[in-house]
Design an enzyme around this catalytic site. Structure first.
Site, mmCIF file in Angstrom:
data_model
loop_
_atom_site.group_PDB
_atom_site.id
_atom_site.type_symbol
_atom_site.label_atom_id
_atom_site.label_comp_id
_atom_site.label_asym_id
_atom_site.label_seq_id
_atom_site.Cartn_x
_atom_site.Cartn_y
_atom_site.Cartn_z
ATOM 1 N N ARG A 178 0.674 -1.167 0.132
ATOM 2 C CA ARG A 178 -0.082 0.045 -0.034
ATOM 3 C C ARG A 178 0.751 1.370 -0.042
ATOM 4 O O ARG A 178 0.265 2.286 0.382
ATOM 5 C CB ARG A 178 -1.074 -0.050 1.135
ATOM 6 C CG ARG A 178 -2.047 -1.392 1.337
ATOM 7 C CD ARG A 178 -2.939 -1.021 2.238
ATOM 8 N NE ARG A 178 -4.079 -2.029 2.031
ATOM 9 C CZ ARG A 178 -3.829 -3.239 2.732
ATOM 10 N NH1 ARG A 178 -2.950 -3.425 3.383
ATOM 11 N NH2 ARG A 178 -4.827 -4.276 2.587
ATOM 12 N N LYS B 66 1.548 11.268 -10.458
ATOM 13 C CA LYS B 66 0.805 10.361 -11.246
ATOM 14 C C LYS B 66 1.237 8.968 -11.738
ATOM 15 O O LYS B 66 2.561 9.257 -12.161
ATOM 16 C CB LYS B 66 -0.016 10.882 -12.668
ATOM 17 C CG LYS B 66 -1.285 11.753 -12.215
ATOM 18 C CD LYS B 66 -1.466 12.466 -13.656
ATOM 19 C CE LYS B 66 -2.969 12.775 -13.611
ATOM 20 N NZ LYS B 66 -3.231 13.510 -14.972
ATOM 21 N N GLU C 211 5.429 18.030 -24.860
ATOM 22 C CA GLU C 211 4.973 18.399 -23.646
ATOM 23 C C GLU C 211 5.483 19.671 -23.126
ATOM 24 O O GLU C 211 4.836 20.169 -22.272
ATOM 25 C CB GLU C 211 5.478 17.265 -22.601
ATOM 26 C CG GLU C 211 4.621 15.950 -22.845
ATOM 27 C CD GLU C 211 3.185 16.129 -22.465
ATOM 28 O OE1 GLU C 211 2.900 17.193 -21.729
ATOM 29 O OE2 GLU C 211 2.326 15.118 -22.582
ATOM 30 N N LYS D 68 4.608 22.475 -14.210
ATOM 31 C CA LYS D 68 3.999 21.446 -13.607
ATOM 32 C C LYS D 68 4.010 21.125 -12.134
ATOM 33 O O LYS D 68 2.895 20.849 -11.407
ATOM 34 C CB LYS D 68 4.628 20.057 -14.067
ATOM 35 C CG LYS D 68 3.718 18.847 -13.700
ATOM 36 C CD LYS D 68 3.797 17.548 -14.497
ATOM 37 C CE LYS D 68 2.851 16.476 -14.245
ATOM 38 N NZ LYS D 68 3.180 15.403 -14.912
ATOM 39 N N GLU E 107 -6.169 15.882 -9.137
ATOM 40 C CA GLU E 107 -6.915 16.391 -10.397
ATOM 41 C C GLU E 107 -8.297 16.752 -10.267
ATOM 42 O O GLU E 107 -9.103 16.224 -10.973
ATOM 43 C CB GLU E 107 -6.487 15.248 -11.502
ATOM 44 C CG GLU E 107 -6.849 15.697 -12.812
ATOM 45 C CD GLU E 107 -6.466 14.692 -13.946
ATOM 46 O OE1 GLU E 107 -5.556 15.110 -14.714
ATOM 47 O OE2 GLU E 107 -6.943 13.587 -13.690
ATOM 48 N N ARG F 88 -5.458 20.791 -11.870
ATOM 49 C CA ARG F 88 -4.389 19.846 -12.609
ATOM 50 C C ARG F 88 -5.212 19.546 -13.951
ATOM 51 O O ARG F 88 -4.258 18.901 -14.725
ATOM 52 C CB ARG F 88 -4.408 18.639 -11.671
ATOM 53 C CG ARG F 88 -3.131 18.001 -12.342
ATOM 54 C CD ARG F 88 -2.672 16.807 -11.365
ATOM 55 N NE ARG F 88 -1.526 15.992 -11.988
ATOM 56 C CZ ARG F 88 -0.634 15.287 -11.118
ATOM 57 N NH1 ARG F 88 -0.736 15.219 -9.941
ATOM 58 N NH2 ARG F 88 0.117 14.677 -11.948
ATOM 59 N N ASN G 213 -3.768 18.408 -18.838
ATOM 60 C CA ASN G 213 -4.236 17.314 -20.147
ATOM 61 C C ASN G 213 -4.391 18.124 -21.337
ATOM 62 O O ASN G 213 -5.373 17.501 -22.264
ATOM 63 C CB ASN G 213 -5.551 16.759 -19.534
ATOM 64 C CG ASN G 213 -5.178 15.492 -18.384
ATOM 65 O OD1 ASN G 213 -4.218 14.991 -18.777
ATOM 66 N ND2 ASN G 213 -5.710 15.825 -17.442
ATOM 67 N N HIS H 4 -4.496 16.292 -24.571
ATOM 68 C CA HIS H 4 -4.283 14.605 -24.252
ATOM 69 C C HIS H 4 -5.639 13.849 -24.556
ATOM 70 O O HIS H 4 -5.365 12.487 -24.842
ATOM 71 C CB HIS H 4 -4.136 14.566 -22.744
ATOM 72 C CG HIS H 4 -2.546 14.634 -22.616
ATOM 73 N ND1 HIS H 4 -1.856 16.096 -23.000
ATOM 74 C CD2 HIS H 4 -1.549 14.034 -22.251
ATOM 75 C CE1 HIS H 4 -0.810 16.070 -22.705
ATOM 76 N NE2 HIS H 4 -0.314 14.526 -22.063
ATOM 77 N N HIS I 118 -4.500 10.722 -26.496
ATOM 78 C CA HIS I 118 -4.559 9.467 -25.875
ATOM 79 C C HIS I 118 -5.411 8.620 -26.802
ATOM 80 O O HIS I 118 -5.371 7.447 -26.947
ATOM 81 C CB HIS I 118 -5.145 9.717 -24.524
ATOM 82 C CG HIS I 118 -4.384 9.852 -23.353
ATOM 83 N ND1 HIS I 118 -4.674 10.305 -22.079
ATOM 84 C CD2 HIS I 118 -2.873 10.030 -23.528
ATOM 85 C CE1 HIS I 118 -3.492 10.311 -21.365
ATOM 86 N NE2 HIS I 118 -2.428 10.327 -22.094
ATOM 87 N N HIS J 116 4.050 9.334 -27.610
ATOM 88 C CA HIS J 116 3.120 10.176 -26.885
ATOM 89 C C HIS J 116 3.085 11.548 -27.351
ATOM 90 O O HIS J 116 2.049 12.203 -27.430
ATOM 91 C CB HIS J 116 3.260 10.048 -25.491
ATOM 92 C CG HIS J 116 2.544 10.796 -24.698
ATOM 93 N ND1 HIS J 116 1.307 10.641 -24.222
ATOM 94 C CD2 HIS J 116 3.032 12.175 -23.999
ATOM 95 C CE1 HIS J 116 0.932 11.671 -23.541
ATOM 96 N NE2 HIS J 116 1.796 12.479 -23.259
#
Length: 372
Positions: A118, A140, A182, A229, A239, A243, A247, A250, A254, A266
């Site tokens: 965990r 992330k 990016e 960032k 997010e 945040r 994206n 994206h 994606h 990417h």
């Protein structure tokens, strides 16, 4: 010169940008850690061996997990392999995982660390532009599934991040340029000085061999994008609101990656995605035409793609419905209310979506931008 960028929040950490960073990275491992798992891709075997030797010299036990390169390494099967290595090595909560590689490797290493017992500590050592400016910073983590990209994951902040610019000297030009997509994104959503730098030095930045001047510019761009960032994730780790601006480009990007079965880089997919988002913002009355053209001009100057084949809308639209920002059946996009001012656009009219797709298509879709 070494730069330190602080990422504040619930668990503050430092991102270090510079050269010859293996030794300080090893020294940053917590004293309580007796075992260290190094997750790396095959091309970095030699560098991982150097890291392993330095960790062993501190009296700790290094364990190495070599994983497939790029998106092929971001699977449940590869994560399970890493868990098996951790279990057989008797890893405890005080031990540490290190991710050494591109964005896919740091995503994987972060997820393995987040899920083992965990949550154990993770130190990220990104070796690509994309990894440095995006994947390794922000907490992330995730893996891909047959249904889409990054749909399984966790928020798990690193103990520290080490961006060693020496690794960029041997990075293929195509990978470097893809990572710059990016960086450009950071310019469009926040730091417009990034755009000015890219416009002034695009030819140098995409060259096969980097000059000293190009390396200096690249370092500045990387540091500025990391700062963008860092500022955003410090305010919104999970997010829930701000945040989402990270994206930008994206949702469509994606969808391209998924449709192409991750055969596109990417950054290349996000490049087309940003042009799609710019066109969508323009059609929605948010962004002026000159700003849309600036998207096309900057991305093209770096050699990045700005179009995608027509007649694939249905597959892309289905993939976008799986986007993390989607709520129920409501598609949500990040668009610009002017450069440097990102906003959300919720449930845009299908006519606008098709119009934006037509604008990035290599041929008209369904007979025209407005035809349904």
């Amino acid at each position: 010169m070494t730069r330190s960028i602080e990422v504040n929040g619930a668990a503050p950490y430092t991102v270090t940008v510079g050269s010859q960073l293996i030794e300080p990275a090893v020294q940053s491992i917590p004293d309580a850690a007796k075992r260290v798992l190094i997750v790396h891709s095959a091309p970095l075997r030699e560098r991982a061996d150097v890291l392993r030797a330095r960790i062993e010299a501190t009296g700790r036990t290094p364990v190495v997990a070599e994983v497939p390169d790029a998106e092929a390494g971001k699977t449940a099967e590869v994560a399970a392999f890493c868990w098996q290595v951790l279990g057989k090595s008797d890893f405890t909560r005080s031990d540490v995982v290190i991710g050494m590689g591109g964005g896919a490797v740091t995503d994987l290493a972060g997820f393995v660390a987040a899920s083992w017992l965990r949550g154990v500590g993770v130190i990220q050592m990104p070796t690509t532009v994309l990894g440095m400016v995006d994947a390794a910073v922000g907490g992330k983590t995730g893996i891909n599934t047959n249904e889409g990209k990054n749909l399984v994951g966790a928020f798990h902040e690193p103990l520290s991040v080490w961006c060693d610019l020496d690794t960029l000297q041997t990075l293929p030009a195509n990978d470097r340029v893809a990572g710059l997509a990016e960086v450009v994104k950071g310019g469009f959503i926040a730091d417009t000085g990034i755009l000015d730098l890219v416009e002034a030095h695009a030819e140098q930045l995409k060259a096969a061999d980097l000059t000293e001047e190009a390396l200096t510019v690249l370092e500045e761009l990387i540091a500025r994008k990391i700062q963008v960032k860092a500022t955003v994730v410090a305010a919104d780790l999970k997010e829930s609101h701000l945040r989402e601006i990270l994206n930008y480009g994206h949702t469509f990007g994606h969808a391209i990656e998924y449709t192409e079965r991750y055969q596109w880089r990417h950054g290349a997919a996000v490049s087309v995605g940003m042009v799609f988002a710019a066109e969508l913002g323009h059609l929605a009355g948010r962004l002026d035409e000159d700003s849309v053209e600036r998207h096309r001009s900057i991305l093209t100057s770096l050699g990045l793609p700005i179009t995608y084949p027509a007649e694939r809308w249905d597959a892309l639209h289905t993939a976008m419905k799986r986007d993390k920002k989607t709520r129920g059946d409501l598609l949500r996009f990040v668009v610009l209310q002017g450069i440097g001012n990102p906003v959300r656009l919720e449930g845009p009219d299908p006519v606008l979506l098709l119009g934006a797709y037509d604008a990035v298509s290599s041929a008209p879709v369904r007979g025209g931008a407005i035809a349904l």
